[in-house]
Design an enzyme around this catalytic site. Structure first.
Site, PDB file in Angstrom:
ATOM      1  N   MET A   1       0.882  -1.154   0.000  1.00 60.72           N
ATOM      2  CA  MET A   1       0.000   0.000   0.000  1.00 60.72           C
ATOM      3  C   MET A   1       0.927   1.213   0.000  1.00 60.72           C
ATOM      4  O   MET A   1       1.804   1.331   0.852  1.00 60.72           O
ATOM      5  CB  MET A   1      -0.913  -0.005   1.230  1.00 60.72           C
ATOM      6  CG  MET A   1      -2.042   0.984   1.118  1.00 60.72           C
ATOM      7  SD  MET A   1      -3.022   0.850  -0.414  1.00 60.72           S
ATOM      8  CE  MET A   1      -4.212  -0.396   0.024  1.00 60.72           C
TER       9      MET A   1
ATOM     10  N   GLU B   1      11.704  -7.200  -4.696  1.00 63.33           N
ATOM     11  CA  GLU B   1      11.068  -6.713  -3.460  1.00 63.33           C
ATOM     12  C   GLU B   1      10.545  -7.870  -2.601  1.00 63.33           C
ATOM     13  O   GLU B   1       9.910  -7.632  -1.570  1.00 63.33           O
ATOM     14  CB  GLU B   1       9.919  -5.735  -3.777  1.00 63.33           C
ATOM     15  CG  GLU B   1      10.429  -4.350  -4.147  1.00 63.33           C
ATOM     16  CD  GLU B   1       9.337  -3.298  -4.268  1.00 63.33           C
ATOM     17  OE1 GLU B   1       9.672  -2.107  -4.140  1.00 63.33           O
ATOM     18  OE2 GLU B   1       8.161  -3.650  -4.493  1.00 63.33           O
TER      19      GLU B   1
ATOM     20  N   ASP C   1       3.718  12.387 -12.194  1.00 60.66           N
ATOM     21  CA  ASP C   1       4.193  11.453 -11.168  1.00 60.66           C
ATOM     22  C   ASP C   1       4.808  10.255 -11.901  1.00 60.66           C
ATOM     23  O   ASP C   1       4.093   9.549 -12.630  1.00 60.66           O
ATOM     24  CB  ASP C   1       2.999  11.024 -10.296  1.00 60.66           C
ATOM     25  CG  ASP C   1       3.374  10.019  -9.223  1.00 60.66           C
ATOM     26  OD1 ASP C   1       4.543   9.614  -9.141  1.00 60.66           O
ATOM     27  OD2 ASP C   1       2.464   9.637  -8.442  1.00 60.66           O
TER      28      ASP C   1
ATOM     29  N   ALA D   1       5.666   4.013 -10.880  1.00 59.76           N
ATOM     30  CA  ALA D   1       5.158   2.850 -11.647  1.00 59.76           C
ATOM     31  C   ALA D   1       5.398   2.970 -13.150  1.00 59.76           C
ATOM     32  O   ALA D   1       4.917   2.128 -13.912  1.00 59.76           O
ATOM     33  CB  ALA D   1       3.679   2.578 -11.373  1.00 59.76           C
ATOM     34  N   ALA D   2       6.164   3.963 -13.586  1.00 62.66           N
ATOM     35  CA  ALA D   2       6.454   4.065 -15.026  1.00 62.66           C
ATOM     36  C   ALA D   2       7.225   2.823 -15.508  1.00 62.66           C
ATOM     37  O   ALA D   2       6.900   2.239 -16.542  1.00 62.66           O
ATOM     38  CB  ALA D   2       7.262   5.325 -15.314  1.00 62.66           C
ATOM     39  N   GLY D   3       8.227   2.423 -14.718  1.00 61.89           N
ATOM     40  CA  GLY D   3       9.010   1.233 -15.086  1.00 61.89           C
ATOM     41  C   GLY D   3       8.151  -0.026 -15.059  1.00 61.89           C
ATOM     42  O   GLY D   3       8.297  -0.908 -15.907  1.00 61.89           O
ATOM     43  N   ASP D   4       7.252  -0.121 -14.079  1.00 65.37           N
ATOM     44  CA  ASP D   4       6.369  -1.294 -13.978  1.00 65.37           C
ATOM     45  C   ASP D   4       5.417  -1.344 -15.166  1.00 65.37           C
ATOM     46  O   ASP D   4       5.132  -2.411 -15.712  1.00 65.37           O
ATOM     47  CB  ASP D   4       5.560  -1.236 -12.670  1.00 65.37           C
ATOM     48  CG  ASP D   4       6.463  -1.165 -11.436  1.00 65.37           C
ATOM     49  OD1 ASP D   4       7.576  -1.735 -11.479  1.00 65.37           O
ATOM     50  OD2 ASP D   4       6.066  -0.529 -10.441  1.00 65.37           O
TER      51      ASP D   4
ATOM     52  N   GLN E   1      -0.390  10.697 -15.008  1.00 64.15           N
ATOM     53  CA  GLN E   1      -1.428  10.511 -13.989  1.00 64.15           C
ATOM     54  C   GLN E   1      -0.758  10.259 -12.645  1.00 64.15           C
ATOM     55  O   GLN E   1       0.311   9.640 -12.605  1.00 64.15           O
ATOM     56  CB  GLN E   1      -2.312   9.308 -14.331  1.00 64.15           C
ATOM     57  CG  GLN E   1      -2.997   9.385 -15.685  1.00 64.15           C
ATOM     58  CD  GLN E   1      -4.012  10.494 -15.764  1.00 64.15           C
ATOM     59  OE1 GLN E   1      -4.631  10.848 -14.749  1.00 64.15           O
ATOM     60  NE2 GLN E   1      -4.177  11.086 -16.938  1.00 64.15           N
TER      61      GLN E   1
HETATM   62  O1  RIB Z   1       7.707   0.860  -8.809  1.00 65.23           O
HETATM   63  C1  RIB Z   1       6.846   1.626  -8.006  1.00 65.23           C
HETATM   64  C2  RIB Z   1       6.536   0.897  -6.726  1.00 65.23           C
HETATM   65  O2  RIB Z   1       7.725   0.775  -5.981  1.00 65.23           O
HETATM   66  C3  RIB Z   1       5.574   1.595  -5.820  1.00 65.23           C
HETATM   67  O3  RIB Z   1       4.228   1.288  -6.111  1.00 65.23           O
HETATM   68  C4  RIB Z   1       6.042   1.170  -4.435  1.00 65.23           C
HETATM   69  O4  RIB Z   1       5.145   0.319  -3.794  1.00 65.23           O
HETATM   70  C5  RIB Z   1       7.386   0.510  -4.642  1.00 65.23           C
HETATM   71  O5  RIB Z   1       7.306  -0.851  -4.537  1.00 65.23           O
END
Ligand code: RIB
Length: 318
Positions: free
Chosen positions: A21, A148, A254, A257-260, A293
């Site tokens: 979260m 992670e 922002d 999460a761009a990489g994700d 976003q």
């Molecule tokens: O890559 C972004 C993410 O890194 C975030 O959502 C945060 O939870 C961290 O894990």
């Protein structure tokens, strides 16, 4: 369920990774040591690199299975529901009694840049069930993972997936050393400039440097490497050489999460059988929408919106 405008059969993707979260503070700038700063706002937003990548795969049209661990608390329930709203299979998402759900404290500056501190919580309780994982990855296009969740479990999962003939797509973030036997078991590696430098010892700040760093990483036994360069796009490196893929010019709100987002689009496009360069280009377009976003999972675009977005300039051979 997310809608997809792709005509390809949905590739099946197994994601092993974190769920957090995100506690997001919008601030004018990152405070210096000893400085007290008045921020703009605070929000609680679903995130975690594993969950974000799973959501990106689903919104790009993949059929996604999530392996991970949340705590027995309200955040854990909310993160599970968020994945299920995107049609992600959560049968292998464990709830660990007595553990708090993972949390990330994210400072987002007015520039859109972020700084993240992650507290693993239940992510540290991830345990791989090798027999179950072997069944899950059977016939999947990719197993996607990051760093992670505990390194020993990630390493076991990579070996199981590779042994079962499933390609491994690794995003080694937060970066740490990759054990020698794992390198040749990785099909595709996605790193940013900092991760590339940590893993190969060479700077990767310009497209030319990223190409050299990518070649050095490929030499460890990996088929394909992508070095992401933020606003400057990404460099794709494979047996045919290196190409610089520029990004469309957009105003970042922002970058979380761009990489994700990039990685999910890349995985799905490769799983559909698109070329490496077309897959990287799709990832760049998806990431460009994401950074316009706020927040992690709410900012990840659907495939239909990515396909309607501006087409970036052509890639350049390096
Ligand atoms: O890559 C972004 C993410 O890194 C975030 O959502 C945060 O939870 C961290 O894990």
């Amino acid at each position: 369920m997310p809608s997809s405008s792709s005509s390809h059969a949905p590739p099946r993707i197994v994601v092993l990774g974190s769920l957090n979260m995100d506690l997001v503070l919008r601030v004018p700038h990152a405070p210096a040591a000893g400085e007290t700063l008045i921020g703009h706002s605070i929000a609680t937003i679903p995130g975690g690199k594993g969950a974000n990548q799973a959501v990106s795969c689903a919104r790009e049209g993949g059929k996604v299975h999530m392996i991970g661990c949340v705590g027995d608390d309200a955040h854990g329930a909310a993160l599970r529901q968020a994945l299920e709203r995107d049609g992600i299979d959560t049968a292998a998402l464990r709830t660990a009694a007595g553990e708090p759900t993972g949390t990330a404290l994210i400072l987002v500056e007015d520039s859109g840049q972020n700084r993240i501190v992650m507290i693993p919580g239940a992510n540290a309780a991830v345990q791989i069930d090798e027999a179950a994982l072997k069944r899950q990855v059977q016939g999947a296009a990719f197993m996607v993972t990051q760093f992670e969740t505990p390194m020993d479990q990630v390493a076991r999962a990579i070996s199981v997936a590779h042994g079962a003939g499933c390609k491994v797509l690794l995003n080694p973030s937060p970066v740490q050393a990759i054990a020698e036997p794992l390198w040749p078991q990785i099909d595709t590696l996605v790193v940013n400039e900092i991760e590339a430098k940590t893993l190969c010892g060479q700077a990767a700040d310009t497209p030319q440097e990223a190409a050299q760093a990518g070649q050095a990483l490929r030499a460890r036994g990996i088929a394909r490497v992508v070095v992401t360069l933020g606003a400057r796009g990404a460099v794709a490196v494979d047996a045919d050489g290196a190409r610089h893929h520029p990004a469309p010019k957009v105003q970042a709100v922002d970058t979380t999460a761009a990489g994700d987002t990039f990685l999910g689009a890349l995985a799905v496009a490769l799983g559909e059988g698109q070329s490496f360069d077309e897959a990287v280009r799709l990832g760049i377009r998806a990431a460009a929408l994401c950074i316009q976003q706020p927040g992690a999972q709410p900012s990840i675009p659907l495939r239909a919106d990515v396909l309607r977005s501006p087409v970036p300039p052509d890639w350049i051979s390096l």
